[in-house]
Design an enzyme around this catalytic site. Sequence first.
Site, short mmCIF file in Angstrom:
data_model
loop_
_atom_site.label_atom_id
_atom_site.label_comp_id
_atom_site.label_asym_id
_atom_site.label_seq_id
_atom_site.Cartn_x
_atom_site.Cartn_y
_atom_site.Cartn_z
N GLU A 6 48.63 37.21 48.36
CA GLU A 6 49.69 36.24 47.97
C GLU A 6 51.08 36.81 48.20
O GLU A 6 51.97 36.01 48.50
CB GLU A 6 49.49 35.83 46.51
CG GLU A 6 48.23 35.02 46.26
CD GLU A 6 46.95 35.85 46.39
OE1 GLU A 6 46.99 37.04 46.06
OE2 GLU A 6 45.93 35.30 46.84
N ASP A 20 41.89 39.72 50.97
CA ASP A 20 42.10 39.31 49.58
C ASP A 20 43.48 39.76 49.10
O ASP A 20 44.18 40.51 49.80
CB ASP A 20 40.99 39.95 48.72
CG ASP A 20 40.97 39.40 47.30
OD1 ASP A 20 41.45 38.27 47.10
OD2 ASP A 20 40.48 40.10 46.41
N ASP A 67 39.41 33.06 42.34
CA ASP A 67 38.69 33.44 41.14
C ASP A 67 38.48 32.27 40.19
O ASP A 67 39.21 32.10 39.21
CB ASP A 67 39.44 34.58 40.43
CG ASP A 67 39.52 35.80 41.32
OD1 ASP A 67 38.81 35.84 42.35
OD2 ASP A 67 40.29 36.71 41.00
C1 GLC Z 1 39.98 39.40 43.56
C2 GLC Z 1 39.17 38.46 44.43
C3 GLC Z 1 37.70 38.60 44.09
C4 GLC Z 1 37.27 40.04 44.28
C5 GLC Z 1 38.13 40.96 43.43
C6 GLC Z 1 37.84 42.43 43.67
O1 GLC Z 1 39.93 39.03 42.23
O2 GLC Z 1 39.60 37.14 44.31
O3 GLC Z 1 36.92 37.73 44.90
O4 GLC Z 1 35.94 40.20 43.95
O5 GLC Z 1 39.50 40.74 43.70
O6 GLC Z 1 38.06 42.76 44.98
#
Ligand code: GLC
Length: 730
Positions: free
Chosen positions: A375, A372, A446
């Site tokens: 980017e 995650d 998200d």
């Molecule tokens: C980011 C991710 C999400 C995750 C969060 C906490 O917003 O896109 O899926 O739950 O981080 O890790």
Amino acid sequence: MFTYQIEDNVVIIDFKTFKGYIRVITPSIINIADKSEIPSFAVENKDFPNCTFDVIKEKDSLLIRTNSLIVKVSDNFKVDFYNLKNEEICIDYLSENKKHLIEVTKKLKDDECIYGLGDKISFLNKRGYDYINWNTDDPSPHLETYKSLYKSIPFIICFNKKLIYGIFFDNHYKTFFDLGKTHPDYYSFGADEGHLNYYFIYGNNFTEVVKGYTFLTGRAPLPQLWTLGAHQSRWSYFTEEEVRDIANNYRKHQIPLDCIHIDIDYMDKYKVFTISNERFPTFKKMVDDLNNQGIKAVTIIDPGVKVEEGYGVYEEGIKEGYFATYGGETYVNAVWPGDSVFPSFISEKVRNWWKSKTKFLTDLGIRGIWDDMNEPASFKGPLPDDVVFPGDDRDYLHKEIHNVYGHLMAKATYDGLKEYDKKRPFVITRACYSGTQKYSIVWTGDNTSIWTHLQFQIPQLCTLGISGFPYCGTDIGGFGGDTNKELLIRWVEASCFVPFFRNHTANGTRRQEPWQFDDETLNIYRKYVVLRYSFIPYLYDLAYEIEKSGAPILRPLAFHYQDDVKTHNLNDQYLVGESILVAPIVNQGQRARMVYLPQGEWIDYWSKKVHKGDQYIIKDAPLDTLPIFIKNNSIIVQDPPYDYLDPKLRKELIIDIYGDKAKYYHYLDDGESFDYKDGKYQVYLFEVRNSVLTIERLRNNNIHYDRFIIRYKDQEFIIEDINTKTEIKL
Ligand code: GLC
């Protein structure tokens, strides 16, 4: 006027002030570039077989003729494409008013549509809009006005009812696509850095164009079977007890489940590759217990490494110079752990280091890794363009590798799982570039618990599919904000066939596991997870197909019905493979909807009513109904009910016959290892003709089922799978 020379499969054209390079990759894939060798993150294998073509010099132009295309090159590097009937496919326009240093403008036909560009929030047809490829984490609700999202996939497909081609602009700097916004009759793509380097991909239909694009950028490999099952997640399940509770509830409520995702709070102060002993005192035991319930555990990881003395990952990285720098110092921004530093994944050394770190997770029994914030996301403003990422050969600036940061992290993670988990790696990434599909599946980041995002799921996932990413999904129920009963139900229905099926939501939002509302929600949720599990063999057959052709699992209707303009702007229906049409309800309170059935005959999955195609029908869809139609004369393979997908338990297969004449290939392997690469798999041919079903094993080995359950009209037959070829009178 220009001169030219031919070197192997490249025609080098000298325009005096600059040179143009036209590389014939295959008879229908042509690369146009301003330099001879341009390194690529997407096109990793450049050993293209030789391909013959003719070069004919005409008065003002040069014709390059392959067995499927004519490429006409004129002064100032104007490059036009014609088919062998001399019909215009794609014509350059040499614009005087360029907005970008590198820019290509092409003519649009009146009835031309433009699909593509991966995850952007938009309808299928992007004509009239403009977009930017710059991997972006923007936590506010994603709207159609967003020019960029998490992923950069600079690939578009232009088509009308007769012609189709793709353009892949392989430039990983920030790129711009103006798809007929500035001028309705032209589209352009460009960048201010990097190279002119694009591929023209011609085909007779969608399948061929996607096949060509994935021939270049790679195809998503066959996943482990269980990854197609149901996944449950929440940011976060904060303790071991909470995780166990989720597993137990799924089993108690008899809803199939294959995986629980463990979000950031399992870590000690969000330090990557650590565990919070306080909240997860017996982490490994918890994972083992889940495994005994048939449930795999996946953990999230983030690239930002916490700045903390004494923390091994940070100290090692500092010592070895593995992190990005700025003005000669290690570059610090903030992510979940607070002040954090960023591994330079562009370096193979750093990727190998990261890969070795994943062993920490696999040793704990973790079976998949969720990459995650890659980017990379940063809470204290964006990384400056000139942050330096040390590479093995040279330093790279942030602006050069921003769009491939997630790609490189996914690659390192994939290599780690391959080495330590030893199965087909299960990696999920939020950020990516064209070609990341070789290493990772994706989700759309998200989203929000709003009907608009359920509506956009259909074009968004269909677009990811045709952009090389067949394994994709949204957060079911929505991530940000509170979901509600009806939205959750319709989201689960709409996701019944979505390749990556995961319910996930943000910290602080209302809970949205299947049992959080009432019995009706629970029952409908169960109904659609059970239904999904019954279709797993069909989905897995499509997965096998992906390695061969890149054809996605979810397909926009135009994929198979390009000659029918009524399909070109259909954003609320999709095909699953060729034989299943799904028309979910994506509006609050709606209890019936119009469905467009393309040519042929379609059988209502629920009522078995046969409808003629090439018409709109009204389908009743009470809260518990997802409209599904099966194309007449199809065979659909199904599983009997399972709580989870253990390939070893799969001894029987249901063969569901629709119509009187059908042919279907079915794939079977161990569902997890790479043994299929050594030929350890079976392909069955099922064929129905003249009221006889023939079942034939096409490969001479001992891989087979124990029995088949055949459903034809109202009858059911059970046949032992003992012979390599069996004929059954229906
Ligand atoms: C980011 C991710 C999400 C995750 C969060 C906490 O917003 O896109 O899926 O739950 O981080 O890790």
